[in-house]
Motif scaffolding. Structure first.
Motif, short mmCIF file in Angstrom:
data_model
loop_
_atom_site.label_atom_id
_atom_site.label_comp_id
_atom_site.label_asym_id
_atom_site.label_seq_id
_atom_site.Cartn_x
_atom_site.Cartn_y
_atom_site.Cartn_z
N ASP A 113 13.61 31.96 8.33
CA ASP A 113 14.52 31.87 9.47
C ASP A 113 14.16 30.64 10.31
O ASP A 113 12.99 30.46 10.68
N GLU A 114 15.11 29.83 10.60
CA GLU A 114 14.85 28.55 11.25
C GLU A 114 14.26 28.73 12.64
O GLU A 114 13.37 27.99 13.06
N LEU A 115 14.72 29.72 13.40
CA LEU A 115 14.28 29.88 14.78
C LEU A 115 12.89 30.50 14.85
O LEU A 115 11.99 29.96 15.51
N THR A 116 12.69 31.62 14.19
CA THR A 116 11.45 32.38 14.35
C THR A 116 10.38 32.04 13.32
O THR A 116 9.23 32.44 13.47
N GLN A 117 10.75 31.32 12.25
CA GLN A 117 9.83 30.93 11.18
C GLN A 117 9.25 32.11 10.42
O GLN A 117 8.17 32.01 9.83
N VAL A 118 9.95 33.25 10.45
CA VAL A 118 9.59 34.37 9.59
C VAL A 118 10.63 34.42 8.47
O VAL A 118 11.58 33.65 8.45
N TYR A 119 10.43 35.32 7.50
CA TYR A 119 11.37 35.39 6.39
C TYR A 119 12.77 35.72 6.89
O TYR A 119 12.95 36.43 7.89
N ASN A 120 13.76 35.20 6.15
CA ASN A 120 15.15 35.52 6.50
C ASN A 120 15.60 36.77 5.73
O ASN A 120 14.86 37.33 4.92
N ARG A 121 16.82 37.15 6.00
CA ARG A 121 17.36 38.40 5.44
C ARG A 121 17.39 38.37 3.92
O ARG A 121 16.98 39.34 3.26
N ARG A 122 17.83 37.25 3.33
CA ARG A 122 17.96 37.19 1.87
C ARG A 122 16.59 37.30 1.18
O ARG A 122 16.43 38.00 0.19
N GLU A 123 15.59 36.60 1.71
CA GLU A 123 14.27 36.64 1.10
C GLU A 123 13.65 38.04 1.25
O GLU A 123 12.99 38.53 0.32
N GLN A 147 15.28 40.88 1.38
CA GLN A 147 15.97 41.76 0.43
C GLN A 147 15.42 41.57 -0.98
O GLN A 147 15.25 42.53 -1.74
N ARG A 148 15.15 40.29 -1.35
CA ARG A 148 14.60 40.02 -2.69
C ARG A 148 13.22 40.66 -2.84
O ARG A 148 12.94 41.32 -3.85
N ARG A 149 12.38 40.48 -1.84
CA ARG A 149 11.04 41.05 -1.90
C ARG A 149 11.07 42.58 -1.87
O ARG A 149 10.28 43.25 -2.54
N CYS A 150 11.97 43.12 -1.08
CA CYS A 150 12.07 44.58 -0.99
C CYS A 150 12.56 45.18 -2.31
O CYS A 150 12.06 46.22 -2.75
N ALA A 151 13.53 44.51 -2.95
CA ALA A 151 14.03 45.00 -4.23
C ALA A 151 12.90 45.02 -5.26
O ALA A 151 12.78 45.97 -6.05
N GLU A 152 12.08 43.95 -5.30
CA GLU A 152 10.94 43.92 -6.23
C GLU A 152 9.94 45.03 -5.89
O GLU A 152 9.38 45.67 -6.80
N ALA A 153 9.70 45.24 -4.59
CA ALA A 153 8.75 46.27 -4.17
C ALA A 153 9.25 47.66 -4.54
O ALA A 153 8.45 48.54 -4.91
N VAL A 154 10.54 47.90 -4.45
CA VAL A 154 11.12 49.20 -4.82
C VAL A 154 10.91 49.47 -6.30
O VAL A 154 10.51 50.57 -6.72
N ALA A 165 10.66 40.24 8.60
CA ALA A 165 11.78 39.30 8.48
C ALA A 165 12.78 39.53 9.60
O ALA A 165 12.84 40.61 10.21
N ARG A 166 13.54 38.49 9.85
CA ARG A 166 14.65 38.61 10.81
C ARG A 166 15.89 39.05 10.04
O ARG A 166 16.34 38.38 9.13
N TRP A 167 16.42 40.20 10.46
CA TRP A 167 17.58 40.76 9.77
C TRP A 167 18.87 40.10 10.24
O TRP A 167 19.79 39.89 9.47
N GLY A 168 18.89 39.74 11.49
CA GLY A 168 20.07 39.09 12.05
C GLY A 168 20.14 39.31 13.54
O GLY A 168 19.84 40.41 14.03
#
Length: 497
Positions: free
Chosen positions: A322-332, A334-341, A395-398
Motif C-alpha cells: 500500500d503506497e500510503l501505509t507501506q504495509v501489504y495491500n489487499r491483493r497481496e 488475499q494471495r497470502r491468505c489463500a496459500e495459508a488456508v 494489510a490495508r483492506w481499503g
C-alpha cells in the motif's frame, strides 16, 4: 637550486654505467657504431625525475666518461675539456627537450597518458624523436670539428647523423617507457610473475643470435604472449632485454644480423629493434584497451543488472504494498491468505483472521484534515506491525479498514491478539508537532477457519459480520464470529461504520 645528493649520485652512476656499457659492449664489431645509446634514455629519465639539477649531473657525467675514454688520444686535456663541456651541454639540452615534451604531452593526455594506442605516434615523435633530431646534428658537427669523425661529403655527414640519431632514439625508446611503468607501479607485478618468461625470452634470443638466426622468429609469439599476459609493462621489459641482447650480438659478431659492412649490421639491428618495439608497444596497448573496455562493459552490465533488480524489486513492492501505509495491500494479503488456508487444511492447523476499522474516521478527516487522517492510518499501521509476529500478515483492506492473518492461531488466541491491538491503539494517540494528541479507537471482528468454509470469501464474510456487530454494539470493542447473534444479521440490517 637545492641538490638532492642521493638521487643525483644515482643518476650520475647510472648515466656513466649506461654510457660505458653502450661503448664497451654495444658497438658493432670494431667500428664506432653504438647500437643503443642507453645514456640518452637515462639522461631523459633523470631530467623528468629530478628537473634542473639533472642537467648539471648529466654534464658532469658526460665529461667524466668521455675524458676517461679519450685520455689516450693525442689531444691535450686543455683542448679536449672545452669540447667535452660543449658535448655534455648538448646531451643536457637533449634531456631538457625530452623533459619539456614529456610534461607537455602528459598534460595534453591527462590521466590516460601512455594508456592508449592512438597516443603512441605522438609520444614517439614528440618525446623520443624531436629531442634527438634537434641535438644530434649539433653533436656530429662538434665531433667533426674535433676530428673524431671524417665526412668527405654531405651524404656521409647525413649518414653519420642518421646513425647517431637512431642510436639515441633507441636508448630513449627502450628505457623511457619503464619510467612511466615504475611511476604507475606496474613493474613490480611483472617482475614477480613474469620473470621466468622474460628469462626464457632472453635465452631464446641469445641462442638465435649465436647459434641459428632462424630461431629469432620464435621470439615473436613469446612477445605476443607477454603482451597478452602482462600487457604494456611486460612488453617494455621484454623489448629492453631483446634490444640489449641484439646489441651484444652485434658487438661479439653473432650471426643473427651480420651484414657485409658494420653499417649494414647496424641498420639490420636497428630495423629489427624498432620494428619489434613499435609493433608490440602498439599491440600491448590495444590489448590493454580491450581488457579495460571488457572490464568497463562487465561493470556496466553488473550496474545495470543491479539497477534492473532494484527496479523490479521496487515494482514488486508497488504491486504488493500500500503506497500510503507501506504495509501489504489487499491483493497481496488475499494471495497470502489463500496459500495459508491451503496449508492449514493440508496440515490440519488452526488459522484466524482479524478485520479492524477506525471508529469515526470521517470525523478525524473533518476536524483535523485529510493530511492528519493519513497520518492516523500510518500511525495505526506502524503500531500493529510492531506488535504482531513475523509469521502474521498485516494489510490495508481499503480506506480505514485493515486485516490481519494469524496462521496457527485458534479463535480464542486471535481474540486476545485483537484485544491487545485495540488497547494499544486506545492508549497511544497520534502526536503531531505541537498539536494536541489525536485520540481514536478501532473496532475489530475476529473469526477462525472452519471446515465449512468453501472459499476465502466465507472466512472474510464472517469476520466482516463480526466487525459489523462490534460497530453496532458501540465501537471500540472486539467481537468474534462465535458470539455473533443472528439478531444482528437480519436481512434488513445494513453496515453503518
Amino acid at each position: 637550486m637545492r641538490i638532492k645528493p642521493k638521487p643525483a649520485l644515482l643518476l650520475l652512476c647510472s648515466y656513466m654505467l649506461a654510457a660505458w656499457l653502450s661503448i664497451r659492449l654495444g658497438t658493432i664489431q670494431s667500428a664506432y657504431l653504438v647500437v643503443i645509446w642507453l645514456a640518452s634514455g637515462i639522461a631523459m629519465m633523470g631530467a623528468i625525475q629530478l628537473g634542473r639539477q639533472a642537467y648539471t649531473v648529466i654534464l658532469i657525467g658526460h665529461v667524466l666518461i668521455n675524458f676517461a675514454l679519450y685520455r689516450q688520444s693525442q689531444q691535450q686535456w686543455f683542448t679536449l675539456f672545452p669540447a667535452l663541456l660543449v658535448s655534455g651541454g648538448i646531451d643536457a639540452l637533449q634531456a631538457w627537450l625530452g623533459n619539456y615534451y614529456y610534461r607537455r604531452t602528459r598534460r595534453y593526455f591527462g590521466a590516460e597518458f601512455w594508456q592508449k594506442a592512438a597516443q603512441l605516434p605522438r609520444i614517439w615523435y614528440q618525446i623520443c624523436a624531436i629531442p634527438v633530431l634537434l641535438t644530434t646534428p649539433l653533436l656530429v658537427l662538434l665531433w667533426y670539428g674535433m676530428g673524431l669523425i671524417q665526412a668527405h661529403n654531405w651524404s656521409e655527414w647525413a649518414m653519420i647523423t642518421f646513425i647517431q640519431a637512431l642510436s639515441n632514439f633507441a636508448g630513449v625508446l627502450l628505457l623511457l617507457p619503464l619510467l612511466e611503468d615504475w611511476r604507475q607501479q606496474r613493474l613490480q607485478p611483472v617482475l614477480r610473475q613474469g620473470l621466468p618468461l622474460l628469462v626464457g625470452l632472453s635465452l631464446l634470443v641469445g641462442v638465435a643470435l649465436f647459434v641459428d638466426r632462424h630461431l629469432m622468429i620464435l621470439s615473436l609469439p613469446v612477445m605476443l604472449y607477454i603482451a597478452i599476459r602482462h600487457q604494456i609493462s611486460g612488453v617494455h621489459l621484454g623489448l629492453l632485454l631483446v634490444g640489449l641482447l641484439c646489441a651484444l650480438g652485434g658487438h661479439f659478431g653473432g650471426s643473427g644480423f651480420i651484414g657485409d659492412t658494420p653499417t649494414e649490421t647496424f641498420l639490420n639491428l636497428q630495423l629489427f629493434i624498432f620494428s619489434l618495439a613499435f609493433t608490440f608497444q602498439f599491440h600491448a596497448l590495444i590489448q590493454q584497451e580491450k581488457a579495460q573496455q571488457t572490464a568497463n562493459l562487465e561493470a556496466e552490465v553488473a550496474a545495470r543488472t543491479n539497477a534492473l533488480m532494484q527496479a523490479n524489486k521496487h515494482l514488486s513492492e508497488l504491486a504488493t504494498t500500500d503506497e500510503l501505509t507501506q504495509v501489504y495491500n489487499r491483493r497481496e494479503w488475499q494471495r497470502r491468505c489463500a496459500e495459508a488456508v491451503v496449508r492449514a487444511r493440508r496440515y490440519k492447523q488452526a488459522l484466524s483472521i482479524i478485520l479492524l476499522d477506525i471508529d469515526h474516521f470521517k470525523k478525524i478527516n473533518d476536524q483535523h484534515g485529510h493530511l492528519l487522517g493519513d497520518l492516523a492510518l500510518k500511525h495505526l499501521s506502524r503500531l500493529c506491525s510492531q506488535h504482531l509476529r513475523a509469521i502474521d500478515t498485516f494489510a490495508r483492506w481499503g480506506g480505514e479498514e485493515f486485516v490481519i492473518l494469524l496462521p496457527d492461531t485458534e479463535l480464542e488466541q486471535a481474540n486476545l491478539v485483537a484485544e491487545k491491538i485495540r488497547g494499544l491503539i486506545e492508549r497511544n494517540p497520534l502526536l503531531v508537532d505541537q498539536r494536541p494528541p489525536i485520540h481514536f479507537t478501532i473496532s475489530l471482528g475476529v473469526t477462525a477457519l472452519s471446515v465449512m468454509d468453501l472459499t476465502l470469501d466465507d472466512l472474510l464474510g464472517r469476520a466482516d459480520e463480526a466487525l459489523y456487530v462490534a460497530k453496532a454494539s458501540g465501537r471500540n470493542r472486539v467481537i468474534n464470529s462465535a458470539s455473533v447473534s443472528t439478531s444482528y444479521l437480519s436481512p434488513g440490517s445494513s453496515h453503518h461504520r
